[in-house]
Design an enzyme around this catalytic site. Structure first.
Site, PDB file in Angstrom:
ATOM      1  N   ARG A 108       0.621  -0.528  -0.177  1.00  0.00           N
ATOM      2  CA  ARG A 108       0.000   0.013  -0.319  1.00  0.00           C
ATOM      3  C   ARG A 108       1.086   1.046  -0.062  1.00  0.00           C
ATOM      4  NH1 ARG A 108      -4.714   0.463   4.415  1.00  0.00           N
ATOM      5  NH2 ARG A 108      -3.356   1.353   5.614  1.00  0.00           N
ATOM      6  N   THR A 112      -1.313   7.103  -0.674  1.00  0.00           N
ATOM      7  CA  THR A 112      -2.649   7.372  -1.378  1.00  0.00           C
ATOM      8  C   THR A 112      -3.178   6.096  -0.419  1.00  0.00           C
ATOM      9  OG1 THR A 112      -1.786   5.748  -2.845  1.00  0.00           O
ATOM     10  CG2 THR A 112      -1.701   8.262  -3.569  1.00  0.00           C
ATOM     11  N   ASP A 204      -0.310  -3.158  12.725  1.00  0.00           N
ATOM     12  CA  ASP A 204       0.528  -2.982  10.456  1.00  0.00           C
ATOM     13  C   ASP A 204       0.468  -4.550  10.555  1.00  0.00           C
ATOM     14  OD1 ASP A 204       2.247  -4.314   9.067  1.00  0.00           O
ATOM     15  OD2 ASP A 204       1.884  -1.943   8.392  1.00  0.00           O
ATOM     16  N   ASP A 207       3.531  -6.193   9.673  1.00  0.00           N
ATOM     17  CA  ASP A 207       5.366  -6.058  10.901  1.00  0.00           C
ATOM     18  C   ASP A 207       4.487  -6.883  12.298  1.00  0.00           C
ATOM     19  OD1 ASP A 207       6.267  -4.185   9.247  1.00  0.00           O
ATOM     20  OD2 ASP A 207       6.074  -2.121  10.181  1.00  0.00           O
TER      21      ASP A 207
HETATM   22  C1  PRP Z   1      -1.367  -4.300   4.261  1.00  0.00           C
HETATM   23  C2  PRP Z   1      -2.175  -6.138   4.733  1.00  0.00           C
HETATM   24  C3  PRP Z   1      -3.176  -5.852   3.570  1.00  0.00           C
HETATM   25  C4  PRP Z   1      -3.175  -3.986   3.055  1.00  0.00           C
HETATM   26  C5  PRP Z   1      -4.696  -3.482   3.516  1.00  0.00           C
HETATM   27  O1  PRP Z   1      -0.282  -4.337   3.199  1.00  0.00           O
HETATM   28  O2  PRP Z   1      -1.816  -7.046   5.107  1.00  0.00           O
HETATM   29  O3  PRP Z   1      -2.619  -6.452   2.486  1.00  0.00           O
HETATM   30  O4  PRP Z   1      -2.346  -3.908   4.129  1.00  0.00           O
HETATM   31  O5  PRP Z   1      -4.593  -2.487   3.244  1.00  0.00           O
HETATM   32  P1  PRP Z   1      -5.902  -1.849   2.000  1.00  0.00           P
HETATM   33  O6  PRP Z   1      -7.309  -2.270   2.377  1.00  0.00           O
HETATM   34  O7  PRP Z   1      -6.297  -0.818   2.381  1.00  0.00           O
HETATM   35  O8  PRP Z   1      -5.521  -2.166   1.021  1.00  0.00           O
HETATM   36  P2  PRP Z   1       0.935  -3.510   3.226  1.00  0.00           P
HETATM   37  O9  PRP Z   1       0.444  -2.912   2.150  1.00  0.00           O
HETATM   38  O10 PRP Z   1       1.402  -2.603   4.892  1.00  0.00           O
HETATM   39  O11 PRP Z   1       2.007  -4.641   3.486  1.00  0.00           O
HETATM   40  P3  PRP Z   1       2.879  -5.689   3.710  1.00  0.00           P
HETATM   41  O12 PRP Z   1       1.573  -6.897   4.175  1.00  0.00           O
HETATM   42  O13 PRP Z   1       3.751  -6.198   3.105  1.00  0.00           O
HETATM   43  O14 PRP Z   1       3.095  -5.387   5.031  1.00  0.00           O
HETATM   44  N1  URA Z   2      -2.714  -2.973   7.074  1.00  0.00           N
HETATM   45  C1  URA Z   2      -2.822  -3.041   8.152  1.00  0.00           C
HETATM   46  O1  URA Z   2      -1.318  -4.500   8.875  1.00  0.00           O
HETATM   47  N2  URA Z   2      -3.057  -2.425   9.374  1.00  0.00           N
HETATM   48  C2  URA Z   2      -4.667  -2.176   9.145  1.00  0.00           C
HETATM   49  O2  URA Z   2      -4.871  -1.941  10.241  1.00  0.00           O
HETATM   50  C3  URA Z   2      -4.560  -1.387   7.534  1.00  0.00           C
HETATM   51  C4  URA Z   2      -3.700  -2.164   6.767  1.00  0.00           C
END
Ligand code: PRP
Ligand code: URA
Length: 213
Positions: A108, A112, A204, A207
């Site tokens: 993400r 944005t 997150d 993380d």
């Molecule tokens: C997080 C989560 C989803 C996304 C959700 O991933 O695991 O994939 O955000 O958000 P959305 O519904 O607004 O799209 P992130 O992009 O942080 O990547 P990561 O799993 O690599 O930490």
């Molecule tokens: N991605 C996450 O990991 N946590 C949130 O709350 C939203 C997006």
């Protein structure tokens, strides 16, 4: 009783709710967090896979030969959205060890909040499979909707999406973009904050699963 609207199941089972509450606690460390994500995925998967097709096969028991049901056909694929969706994969594989595993890499944009693809590899052929897309968090719904788009572009049809925590905004967006898929949610939270994080959420997920940041 789980609460459901058309194509959406929101779980109410006490074991799932209890484990999600431990996930939310900021004192829960990486080891426990990872184990809980896997356990919750397995509990949710048990229900989400209740419509897997069966066929009768002949089996010889120590007593006699009988016809008995086993999972039929081309079976399943699990497709985690990287990174955090990876944490749910072993929970589903514990139920269906023969499932193939695809991967969709999305992150993400911090400003944005829109998803960007960096990887996509799916089992082939995928048309006949039941496809379970996993991601612990359904926030704006952008990542989930994009992942389902990719799978459909590759020919996937029978798609289930599984998230442990969802925001109403993300659930609405995913349902509008893909009214034909089944959606399974461990808990529906209150709302998104200004950074598009789920409130109260768990922070997150990536993380916390991988111990980064
Ligand atoms: C997080 C989560 C989803 C996304 C959700 O991933 O695991 O994939 O955000 O958000 P959305 O519904 O607004 O799209 P992130 O992009 O942080 O990547 P990561 O799993 O690599 O930490
Ligand atoms: N991605 C996450 O990991 N946590 C949130 O709350 C939203 C997006």
């Amino acid at each position: 009783m789980d609460f459901s609207m058309e194509n959406v199941t929101v779980f109410t089972h006490p074991l799932i709710q209890h484990k999600i509450s431990i996930l939310r606690d900021k004192r829960t460390g990486t080891n426990e967090f990872r184990a809980l994500i896997e356990e919750i995925a397995m509990l949710m998967g048990f229900e989400a896979l209740r419509d897997l097709p069966l066929q009768d096969v002949e089996v010889e028991t120590p007593i006699e030969t009988c016809m008995t049901p086993m999972i039929a056909g081309k079976k399943m694929a699990v497709v985690p959205i990287l990174r955090a969706g990876l944490g749910m994969v072993n929970g589903i594989l514990a139920l269906v060890p023969s499932a193939k595993v695809g991967h969709i890499g999305l992150y993400r944009d911090e400003v944005t909040h829109e998803p960007h693809e960096y990887y996509c590899k799916l089992p082939s052929p995928i048309e006949q499979r039941t496809i379970v897309v996993t991601d612990p968090m359904l926030a704006t719904g952008g990542s989930a909707a994009a992942a389902v788009d990719f799978i459909k572009q590759h020919g996937g049809r029978n798609i289930k999406f599984m998230a442990i925590i969802a925001a109403p905004e993300g659930l609405k967006r995913l349902r509008e973009a893909h009214p034909d898929i089944q959606i399974y949610i461990g808990h529906l939270d209150r709302q998104l904050n200004d950074n598009a994080y789920i409130c109260p959420g768990l922070g997150d997920a990536g993380d916390r699963i991988f111990g980064t940041k």
